[in-house]
Motif scaffolding. Structure first.
Motif: not given
Length: 318
Positions: A254-255, A307, A173, A258, A313-314, A177, A309-311
């Protein structure tokens, strides 16, 4: 320097303080760190590393002065001179199979050459220093400490997020990232960093009203360019990820979007940072950072473990 209310004599005193106080303190700290390190470092290595501290500090000081004098073309030449000399000497070391310590020595030579060029440029332009309305050393250092506080707070929130990312993400991950973050970093490198180098001394020379107009124009342009980059990556991002890194990195799409979106919102901040620094109000940036640091640290603690990777990125997008 951009406001031209520092005398040349004040500059020489500041330079003297850096040489006589700041650099010795930094060298003492470096020696202390080396003393606690369990890695063996011989005398030659230590000498070269300590010499690099001296060279880097003087080079950075010289380049900031050149920016203030608005000799941006000479500022760029100094950077190119350092890069070309270092690259040529390093390649020579590699081709001749010499000891890799000569790579560091190559950097010493390159930095020293750039310093010589910068100091020559500064001395050549010393007539542009006004001999009146001298800001004085105290006000220069007070301004610098306020800017430094803002930089420390910004670095703190980024490093704290990076710590959580490296701790909670798996190696796979983390690789995904890193690819996503690299594409967002291109926006910062192509817009934010050049803006800070060029716009800050320009804004400092203008009146408050003129600087507001210029800052607003630049903000609109960089936001537009950043929006075009986001649109381009939204359309072609998946194709580029697959072509450059392979299908296993498509999860970075997606990341990546973002992070680019977050960087897009942060891009105008570079102009605003320059405006507050140029108007002599860097403490405003510090106050903003004091509010944002706890928010990002809290989000890092909550979002990244939940979350992944998405977390991450956020958090960095915010």
């Amino acid at each position: 320097f951009a406001k031209k209310n520092i005398r040349f004599s004040t500059y020489t005193r500041i330079f003297g303080l850096v040489i006589s106080i700041q650099i010795p303190v930094m060298i003492a700290i470096a020696l202390l760190v080396m003393g606690f390190s369990k890695v063996y470092i011989d005398t030659l290595d230590i000498s070269i590393y300590l010499l690099m501290i001296v060279l880097i500090v003087i080079l950075e000081l010289s380049r900031f002065v050149m920016r203030g004098l608005c000799t941006i073309s000479k500022f760029n030449i100094s950077i190119m001179l350092e890069i070309v000399i270092y690259s040529a000497l390093s390649m020579l070391v590699i081709l001749t199979h010499e000891n890799l310590i000569y790579i560091i020595i190559s950097q010493v030579v390159a930095s020293a050459s750039a310093i010589a060029f910068c100091q020559w440029t500064i001395l050549k332009n010393k007539k542009s220093y006004r001999e009146c309305q001298d800001a004085g050393i105290k006000s220069v250092y007070t301004y610098g400490l306020k800017v430094h506080l803002f930089n420390v707070l910004n670095t703190l929130q980024v490093k704290f997020s990076a710590l959580f990312i490296s701790f909670y993400l798996t190696l796979a991950d983390l690789g995904i990232f890193t690819v996503a973050f690299t594409f967002s970093l291109l926006l910062q490198m192509s817009l934010q960093t050049p803006i800070s180098a060029v716009v800050l001394p320009k804004l400092a020379r203008l009146s408050d009203g003129e600087s507001i107009v210029l800052a607003s124009i630049i903000t609109r342009w960089v936001t537009f360019i950043g929006g075009c980059y986001l649109l381009f990556m939204g359309v072609f991002g998946e194709y580029l990820l697959g072509m450059l890194f392979g299908d296993e990195f498509l999860l970075a799409y997606i990341p990546m979007l973002l992070l680019i979106l977050g960087m897009l919102f942060k891009t105008p901040v570079a102009t605003l940072n320059c405006y507050f620094k140029a108007s002599g109000r860097p403490e405003t940036l510090g106050k903003i950072a004091i509010l944002t640091v706890p928010i990002q640290i809290t989000l890092s603690i909550v979002f990244i473990p939940l979350y992944g990777i998405l977390g991450a990125a956020h958090v960095l997008a915010v």
